[in-house]
Design an enzyme around this catalytic site. Structure first.
Site, PDB file in Angstrom:
ATOM      1  N   ASP A 125      14.493  10.827   0.785  1.00 22.41           N
ATOM      2  CA  ASP A 125      13.054  10.957   1.027  1.00 22.41           C
ATOM      3  C   ASP A 125      12.527  10.105   2.180  1.00 22.41           C
ATOM      4  OD1 ASP A 125      13.274   8.449  -0.064  1.00 22.41           O
ATOM      5  OD2 ASP A 125      11.865   8.753  -1.706  1.00 22.41           O
ATOM      6  N   HIS A 126      13.278   9.098   2.616  1.00 21.53           N
ATOM      7  CA  HIS A 126      12.744   8.134   3.581  1.00 21.53           C
ATOM      8  C   HIS A 126      13.003   8.496   5.043  1.00 21.53           C
ATOM      9  CE1 HIS A 126      11.607   5.427   0.421  1.00 21.53           C
ATOM     10  NE2 HIS A 126      11.422   4.408   1.239  1.00 21.53           N
ATOM     11  N   ASP A 190      13.860   0.464  -4.657  1.00 21.82           N
ATOM     12  CA  ASP A 190      12.612   0.685  -3.950  1.00 21.82           C
ATOM     13  C   ASP A 190      11.540  -0.073  -4.721  1.00 21.82           C
ATOM     14  OD1 ASP A 190      11.304   2.776  -1.774  1.00 21.82           O
ATOM     15  OD2 ASP A 190       9.929   2.247  -3.392  1.00 21.82           O
ATOM     16  N   ARG A 497       0.366   0.848   0.588  1.00 25.11           N
ATOM     17  CA  ARG A 497       0.431  -0.327   1.469  1.00 25.11           C
ATOM     18  C   ARG A 497      -0.277  -0.051   2.783  1.00 25.11           C
ATOM     19  NH1 ARG A 497       6.373  -1.840  -0.256  1.00 25.11           N
ATOM     20  NH2 ARG A 497       5.779  -3.008  -2.101  1.00 25.11           N
ATOM     21  N   SER A 692       8.028  -4.356   0.472  1.00 24.40           N
ATOM     22  CA  SER A 692       9.160  -3.510   0.141  1.00 24.40           C
ATOM     23  C   SER A 692      10.326  -4.310  -0.416  1.00 24.40           C
ATOM     24  CB  SER A 692       9.611  -2.757   1.399  1.00 24.40           C
ATOM     25  OG  SER A 692      10.845  -2.120   1.179  1.00 24.40           O
ATOM     26  N   ARG A 694      13.319  -3.944   0.407  1.00 21.68           N
ATOM     27  CA  ARG A 694      14.454  -3.799   1.325  1.00 21.68           C
ATOM     28  C   ARG A 694      15.288  -5.076   1.466  1.00 21.68           C
ATOM     29  NH1 ARG A 694      10.384  -2.586   6.190  1.00 21.68           N
ATOM     30  NH2 ARG A 694       9.821  -1.118   4.567  1.00 21.68           N
TER      31      ARG A 694
END
Length: 803
Positions: A125-126, A190, A497, A692, A694
């Site tokens: 999806d990213h 995520d 965000r 995030s 990440r």
């Protein structure tokens, strides 16, 4: 019930049904998902563990505690103290989005294990950039990202991971539709994984290394969360929506107010009106319905929205209690068997009466007004009625250039329906959007259903462009053409965000967050000064009219249209499956183990950068165009801290090289230090690493020679990610000591030979003039995490244990 074969009925025994079930009935097994028919829900184990812990603690439990403690690896022996002890947990499943899945799967490959130990999925999806519209953008993404998609598909097939192809939709909507259920403990790579709390699960965002632990069958560690209760009373009405609940909470708690805690929503306002049950006119458990006086918070999409954005206040996760609405949603998404099973264990899927919360917030929904938060931070809360005046005072652009609805936060069938209801009114008066307008459906199922039911066409008619079923502009995947970088402008979104440059890489874009229906109304009006509750629009005929508050079905009257089949099952036999990573690839790179700690204190560390103010994971490891390097550690390390502001000169990506005395980019300076054997640290401010999940924000400094990150405070996920990669996340024992350290100083961190939980480390600050001073640095390492540091990383430690 159909899932039982019972000799004696519940009524004859006069006891609660789930007790009869566990003692006298043979329960049929119920699968977690129809994609994994042999992986079952284990409510009996949840019940057993909860009873053990309740007896030990001798007090009522919150819902959060029931689900978390119900997944303890050792419920009888685990030390439990909120906010202090580390819990060893056994999550039910793992979910990864394609940007983070690359590094997670590379780490899993490095572990040497043959198969994942728990059900796991990858969701593409990213990596789909918004440019021209859904189908065109999807085709372009499949072409550009073919190497990465092939890696993820083959790695999934090799190691037993389900693979959702590009175009399937946003990970969190797919989890809601297929994998989340009341009482599940799910971890996802995520930060918005908490979305699943809208269906009564504890769903927690983590870094890829945490996911590897779970996929490897190792107990997962989490600091025992505190529990913040949010009691909802009253009922929503008019233009106020569930989004306004979390926007209000964000304004109360700020971006770090939920750190280390689970947000647990409860109270009569979870639904507008309580109903009696069918049995004898008396409700046997909390059943809720909707009355004509307003919209419920308790719609699945509304509860998921609130839980999703809990990430913006730093919360570990958020959750709602099991109710009738969840049962209805499960049935509508072909999971009636799960709903029936949840009914039998409902006492474990709601909080105990009299349970204690570490903090309690009360919100009267009847008094709540539509909110819009921003710009540049999601906790800057305003009412829609006031934001125009504030914008004028602050010099924020009033003209709205783009309105964007969708994202993992607000892309449900109900969200699209409410936006379409606003759009229909404008069209009836001959109006279209004055601003550009984009629509992101949450999943292929949502997209297919809104096309069938006409919502998508209404949104196109009012001037919208329907984008691909993907994250798109929400995470910076937006090829924006209407402005130039540096041009001051305003956008309004239904996203989660709005950090500087997040959506379009333009630091002058003022992004505001609100509900999809408010976004739609503002896009039609074209200005922040428009308040749909009180202001009028002028129709094509010159007559003034006022938009009415929208209403829409929570779920489609017909069944959901599943759309295209986009799921790849892992094969039963993967022995012939190969996963290839080219040594010359610019997008994928097999991992080399990090160096092991040498047993010495860290001496004469250079300060790479002393960060001024907010430093999110977007500042540390930018997304947008950098997403294409998420599987190549060396290449993506070229974005290390390029968005952070250097306190020495007030600039981004400009730091002094202590050897050459020249200013240059942060990554180049880090590489210089690494090449010359100079260890370095970063000095940060409050809530360092918010945003995030990440883990690249932790991998990159480790790869380029970083040894420690010293700050006033950390965001939870980032602190854990740093520990996993063998770095030292440390905090000033006295926050004022932040001011004692200057970019030209050198630091020595002492006490690592006697590194123990709870014992501060010493830091000697060596100033250029030869003077020194000593400060104390706190840490939150436990024994296991100290072993990660000594081994060089959690992955190194895993390999040691395998040997």
């Amino acid at each position: 019930p159909s899932q039982y074969t019972c000799v004696i009925t519940r009524k004859a025994l006069g006891v609660r049904q789930y007790h009869v079930a566990s003692v006298l009935c043979q329960r049929a097994k119920v699968a977690m998902s129809h994609f994994e028919p042999n992986e079952y829900i284990h409510y009996e184990l949840l019940e057993k563990n909860i009873n053990i812990v309740r007896k030990r603690l001798n007090r009522p439990l919150t819902l959060s505690e029931k689900i978390v403690y119900g997944h303890l690896d050792d419920p009888a022996g685990q030390e439990i103290e909120r906010g202090k002890t580390y819990l060893r947990l056994r999550p039910d499943r793992v979910a990864m989005q394609d940007a983070t899945a690359q590094m997670a799967m590379l780490q899993f490959i490095s572990s040497g294990l043959p198969k994942v130990a728990v059900p796991s999925t990858i969701h593409c999806d990213h990596l789909i950039e918004a440019q021209l519209g859904g189908e065109k953008d999807l085709r372009r993404a499949k072409d550009i990202n073919q190497e990465v998609y092939n890696f993820l598909a083959t790695a999934g097939a090799k190691y037993g991971v389900g693979f959702w192809r590009p175009g399937s939709g946003i990970i969190h909507q797919i989890i809601l539709e297929n994998y989340a259920y009341p009482g599940v403990l799910l971890i996802g790579t995520d930060s918005h994984t908490p979305n699943g709390g809208g269906l009564g699960g504890i769903c927690i965002g983590v870094g890829g290394a945490d996911a590897v632990d779970v996929m490897a069958g190792i107990p997962w560690e989490l600091k025992c969360p505190k529990v913040i209760g949010v009691k909802l009373t009253g009922s929503l009405s008019g233009w106020t929506s569930p989004k306004d609940v979390i926007l209000k909470v964000a304004g109360i708690l700020t971006v770090k107010g939920g750190t280390g805690a689970i947000m647990e929503y409860h109270g009569p306002g979870v639904d507008s009106i309580s109903c009696t049950g069918e049995e004898g006119g008396q409700a046997t458990w909390p059943v809720y319905c909707i009355g004509p006086d307003g919209s419920p918070v308790g719609s699945i999409s509304g509860m998921a929205t609130i839980c999703n954005m809990g990430a913006e206040i730093g919360a570990t996760t958020s959750v709602f209690p099991y109710n009738h609405r969840m049962k209805k949603y499960l049935s509508k998404t072909s999971r009636a068997d799960i709903a029936n099973l949840a009914d039998e264990f409902k006492d474990h899927l709601v909080p105990d009466p009299g349970c204690h919360y570490d903090q309690l917030i009360e919100i009267n929904l009847s008094e709540l007004k539509p909110h819009i938060n921003g710009p540049f931070t999601p906790d800057l809360a305003h009412s829609v009625a006031e934001v125009g005046k504030v914008a004028e005072k602050e010099g924020w652009p009033l003209d709205i250039r783009v309105g964007l609805i969708g994202s993992c936060t607000n892309s449900s069938y109900e969200d699209m329906g409410r936006s379409a209801a606003v759009a229909k009114q404008a069209l009836a008066h001959g109006l279209k959007c004055k601003s550009q307008f984009t629509i992101t459906p949450g999943s292929e199922q949502i997209h297919a259903t809104i096309e069938r039911d006409g919502y998508a066409q209404v949104l196109r008619d009012v001037g919208g462009i329907v984008l691909a079923n993907a994250c798109g502009p929400c995470i910076g995947q937006w090829d924006r053409k209407d402005i130039k970088k540096g041009e001051k402008n305003t956008i309004v979104t239904s996203y989660n965000r709005n950090f500087t440059g997040r959506n379009d890489a333009n630091p002058e874009t003022h992004a505001f967050i609100t509900s999809p229906e408010i976004v739609t109304a503002l896009a039609i009006a074209g200005t922040l000064k428009f308040n749909p509750e009180t202001d009028y629009l002028t129709g094509k005929d010159g007559k003034k009219f006022k938009l009415e508050a929208p209403d829409a079905d929570e779920l489609p009257k017909a069944e959901f249209d599943p759309g295209q089949d986009t799921y790849q099952y892992p094969p039963k036999d993967s022995s012939g499956q190969h996963v290839d990573v080219s040594p010359t690839s610019q997008r994928l790179q097999l991992l080399e183990p990090f160096d092991k700690w040498d047993g010495k204190d860290l001496e004469d560390l250079q300060i790479l950068i002393k960060v001024k103010g907010k430093c999110t994971t977007d500042h540390i490891s930018a997304a947008g165009p950098w997403l294409k390097f998420r599987g190549h550690l060396d290449n993506i390390s070229n974005n290390l801290l390029i968005g952070a502001i250097n306190i020495e000169n007030g600039k981004a990506n400009s730091v002094r090289n202590a050897v050459t005395q020249e200013f240059g980019p942060v990554p180049d300076t880090a590489r210089y230090y690494k090449k010359h054997g100079i260890g370095w640290v970063v000095i940060g401010d409050e809530n360092y690493g918010e945003g995030s999940s990440r883990e690249h924000a932790a991998l990159e400094p480790r790869h380029l020679g970083g040894r420690a990150i010293i700050t006033k405070s950390f965001a939870r996920i980032h602190e854990t990610n740093l520990k996993k990669q063998g770095l030292l996340p440390l905090t000033f024992a006295d926050p004022a000591d932040y001011n004692k350290i200057h970019p030209v100083d050198k630091l020595t961190i002492q006490g690592l030979k006697d590194f123990t939980p709870g014992k501060p480390l010493k830091c000697i600050i060596k100033h250029p003039n030869g003077t020194q001073e000593t400060i104390l640095l706190n840490h939150t390492f436990n024994e296991t995490q100290i072993e990660w540091f000594r081994a060089g990383s959690a992955l190194n430690r895993m390999k040691e244990l395998q040997k």
